[in-house]
Design an enzyme around this catalytic site. Sequence first.
Site, PDB file in Angstrom:
ATOM      1  N   PRO A 149       0.837  -1.209   0.000  1.00 30.85           N
ATOM      2  CG  PRO A 149      -0.768  -1.596   1.617  1.00 30.85           C
ATOM      3  CD  PRO A 149       0.558  -2.085   1.129  1.00 30.85           C
ATOM      4  CD  GLU A 150       4.022   2.374  -2.498  1.00 36.66           C
ATOM      5  OE1 GLU A 150       4.432   3.280  -1.750  1.00 36.66           O
ATOM      6  OE2 GLU A 150       4.704   1.374  -2.773  1.00 36.66           O
TER       7      GLU A 150
ATOM      8  NE  ARG B 237      19.328  13.122  -3.324  1.00 33.81           N
ATOM      9  CZ  ARG B 237      18.353  12.696  -2.531  1.00 33.81           C
ATOM     10  NH1 ARG B 237      17.637  11.639  -2.877  1.00 33.81           N
ATOM     11  NH2 ARG B 237      18.079  13.315  -1.407  1.00 33.81           N
TER      12      ARG B 237
END
Length: 278
Positions: free
Chosen positions: A2-3, A158
Site C-alpha cells: 500500500p502506497e 545525486r
Amino acid sequence: MPELPEVEVTRQSFAGQIVSAEVVDVVLGKPLRWPLGVDGDELRGCRVGEVVRRGKYLWLPLSAHSGQLTGGLLIHLGMSGSLSFEGRPGAPGRHDHFDLVTTRGTLRLHDPRRFGAVVWGASMHEGMPGKLLSGLGREPFGDPELTPEWMRKQLKGRSVSIKQALLAGDVVVGAGNIYACEALFRAGIDPRLAAGRVSGPRCERLLREVRAVLGEAVALGGSSLKDFKDAQGNQGHFQLSTQVYGREGAPCRACGSFIRRIVQGQRATYYCPICQKR
C-alpha cells in the site's frame, strides 16, 4: 505494498467514524514488526482524535479523560496489510494482529506477512513514531516549501536514477512504484536519468505530475493490484487507467511504440522509449 494513495483512501474511509470514539479494548495477535510500546489496558477509556496521514503512516491521536495519558498510535500497513472498521466484526482470524475496539466500531489490522506495525508514542515526534517519521520527505500536497526549486536543490549531485530517487521518499513522499512510473511518463523523463541531471523546468513538470498522479489515484480509490481494500472493503481502480505500469509490450497510448520493462533497484520500471527522454 500500500502506497500513499491507498493509505490516504484508507484514512478517509474510517476517520470520520472513529473520531471521538472511546477505546473499550485492545486485542493483540501475533507480534508485528515492533512491539506496541504500551500496555493495551492503559488505552482503555482514551478518546480518539482526528486521524492524520504522514507519508504511508497513519497517526491516531489518543487522550484520556484525565488528560494524563496523551499520545497516539502510529500505524503502517507493511507489505500486505489493510485496515477494516466494522461495528461488530467476527473473531480475529489468523492474520488479524491488532484490534482497537471502540464505542463506534473496531479498527482491525489484517497483515498476512506481518511487516506492518502499530506503535505507541507520546507524539508523532517522540519515541518510535519520531524515529520512523524523521527521515521522510515533504508531503506532495499542502506543503508550501515543496517547490520545483527546492526539489531540484535536493536532487543536485545525486547519481542515482530519478526513478530510484522518487522511490526513496526522502525528497517527496508518496511516489511509490506505480505512481513514480506514471509521473515520469507524464513528465516525459526517462526513469534511468541521473537525478542530479533533472533540470529546473523538468523538476517543475515532474513535481506537477507527481501531484496529479497521486491526486487521481486517491480519487479512484487507490490501486488494487492484488487485494487492497479500504476500511469499508472497497477496491481501488487506478490500475485500470495506467499509461505505462504493467503494460510491457503494449503500444504507448501517446506514440504507439512498445512499452518497455526494466528492473531498477529490484523494482520493475515501465516506460516509453520514445516519449520519455534522457
